[in-house]
Design a protein around this motif. Structure first.
Motif, short mmCIF file in Angstrom:
data_model
loop_
_atom_site.label_atom_id
_atom_site.label_comp_id
_atom_site.label_asym_id
_atom_site.label_seq_id
_atom_site.Cartn_x
_atom_site.Cartn_y
_atom_site.Cartn_z
N PRO A 177 0.84 -1.21 0.00
CA PRO A 177 0.00 0.00 0.00
C PRO A 177 0.87 1.25 0.00
O PRO A 177 1.94 1.27 0.60
N ARG A 178 0.39 2.27 -0.69
CA ARG A 178 1.15 3.52 -0.75
C ARG A 178 1.14 4.19 0.62
O ARG A 178 0.10 4.66 1.08
N PHE A 179 2.29 4.24 1.26
CA PHE A 179 2.43 4.86 2.57
C PHE A 179 3.54 5.91 2.45
O PHE A 179 4.72 5.64 2.72
N ILE A 180 3.15 7.09 1.99
CA ILE A 180 4.09 8.18 1.73
C ILE A 180 3.79 9.30 2.72
O ILE A 180 2.66 9.80 2.78
N VAL A 181 4.78 9.68 3.49
CA VAL A 181 4.60 10.67 4.55
C VAL A 181 5.27 11.97 4.14
O VAL A 181 6.48 12.00 3.88
N ALA A 182 4.48 13.04 4.06
CA ALA A 182 5.01 14.36 3.72
C ALA A 182 5.56 15.03 4.98
O ALA A 182 4.83 15.20 5.96
N LEU A 183 6.83 15.40 4.95
CA LEU A 183 7.48 16.04 6.08
C LEU A 183 7.89 17.47 5.70
O LEU A 183 8.26 17.71 4.55
#
Length: 274
Positions: free
Chosen positions: A217-223
């Motif tokens: 699953p797409r698990f992209i965290v914007a920091l």
């Protein structure tokens, strides 16, 4: 035909294409190539290179272009009349990087391109310089495969900002076919071309497709950029060859025009489907 840098990402694909076309060629590399074909153990910095080379007309240079200028006199003595050499769009994208090592790379690329063109024009050699964008070749490259390794290991990918910078990943096989087409096209003589991939997408979407290819699953965290830099400092030992400047560029468009290459030698690369 002589192929320099036969063990590079593009090398195997170019060798297959030449073999399928029935072209006799010799590979030059510092280690045996993966295919059991005709090859010559040599270094481009070897002062005796001229004595080792077979007669040649066409040279494909897949090695880092800054290794090429010192070898040009030996190649010309072997009969070189046509040269297709790979450089990189990093000559533009890293020229103003805040990272010193990246600026050094851009400077080396620019100086090598200038030296190659000056030598060829002074010695009657028709040259073409090809500048790929971000190269991918599943499991072998240092760009997409690095991201895939991180995603496979941690299941999550932090990005700096929104990751909205545009990218045009290009497959190594398409670059090999492009080099073959450029070598055969008189319209490509004495010109340099940018070679983007066939699709433009955001850094975030590029990463998302890598998740998809790994069935994760797409698990992209914007920091926030400052937090991303802090996280990078902690994780840097896990990222050989990476720089903090890579995070800065996640919000920067790195796009180039493939139109001239399409016009002159039919450049038509695939989209990004790792």
């Amino acid at each position: 035909v002589l192929v320099l840098g036969a063990t590079s990402l593009i090398g195997g694909y170019l060798e297959h294409a030449l073999a399928e076309a029935g072209v006799a060629y010799t590979q030059v590399s510092r280690q045996p190539p993966p295919l059991d074909l005709c090859w010559l153990l040599a270094d481009l910095n070897d002062p005796d290179l001229a004595d080792k080379l077979p007669p040649t007309h066409l040279v494909y240079s897949l090695s880092p272009i800054w290794l090429l200028p010192d070898a040009l006199p030996a190649l010309r003595a072997a009969g070189m009349k046509r040269l297709v050499a790979f450089s990189s769009t990093s000559v533009f994208t890293k020229a103003a990087s805040p990272d010193v090592s990246e600026r050094v790379v851009a400077k080396r690329l620019a100086e090598a391109e200038a030296a190659v063109t000056a030598f060829c024009e002074a010695n009657g050699v028709a040259w073409t310089i090809l500048r790929p964008t971000l190269i991918f070749d599943e499991g072998r490259d240092g760009n997409v495969s690095r991201l895939a390794a991180l995603i496979r290991r941690f299941g999550v990918l932090p990005v700096s900002g929104r990751g909205g910078g545009l990218r045009q990943p290009v497959h190594a096989r398409d670059l090999a076919l492009g080099a073959l087409a450029a070598a055969a096209a008189k319209a490509a003589w004495n010109k340099a071309y940018d070679l983007p991939g066939g699709e433009t997408l955001t850094y975030r979407d590029m990463a998302g497709r890598i998740f998809d290819s790994l069935n994760k699953p797409r698990f992209i965290v914007a920091l926030p950029p400052w937090l991303w830099r802090l996280a990078f400092t902690v994780a840097r030992p896990l990222l050989p060859g990476a720089t903090a400047a890579m995070g800065n560029r996640m919000e920067t468009d790195l796009i180039f025009d493939g139109g001239p290459a399409a016009r002159d030698f039919g450049w038509a690369p695939r989209g990004f489907d790792p």
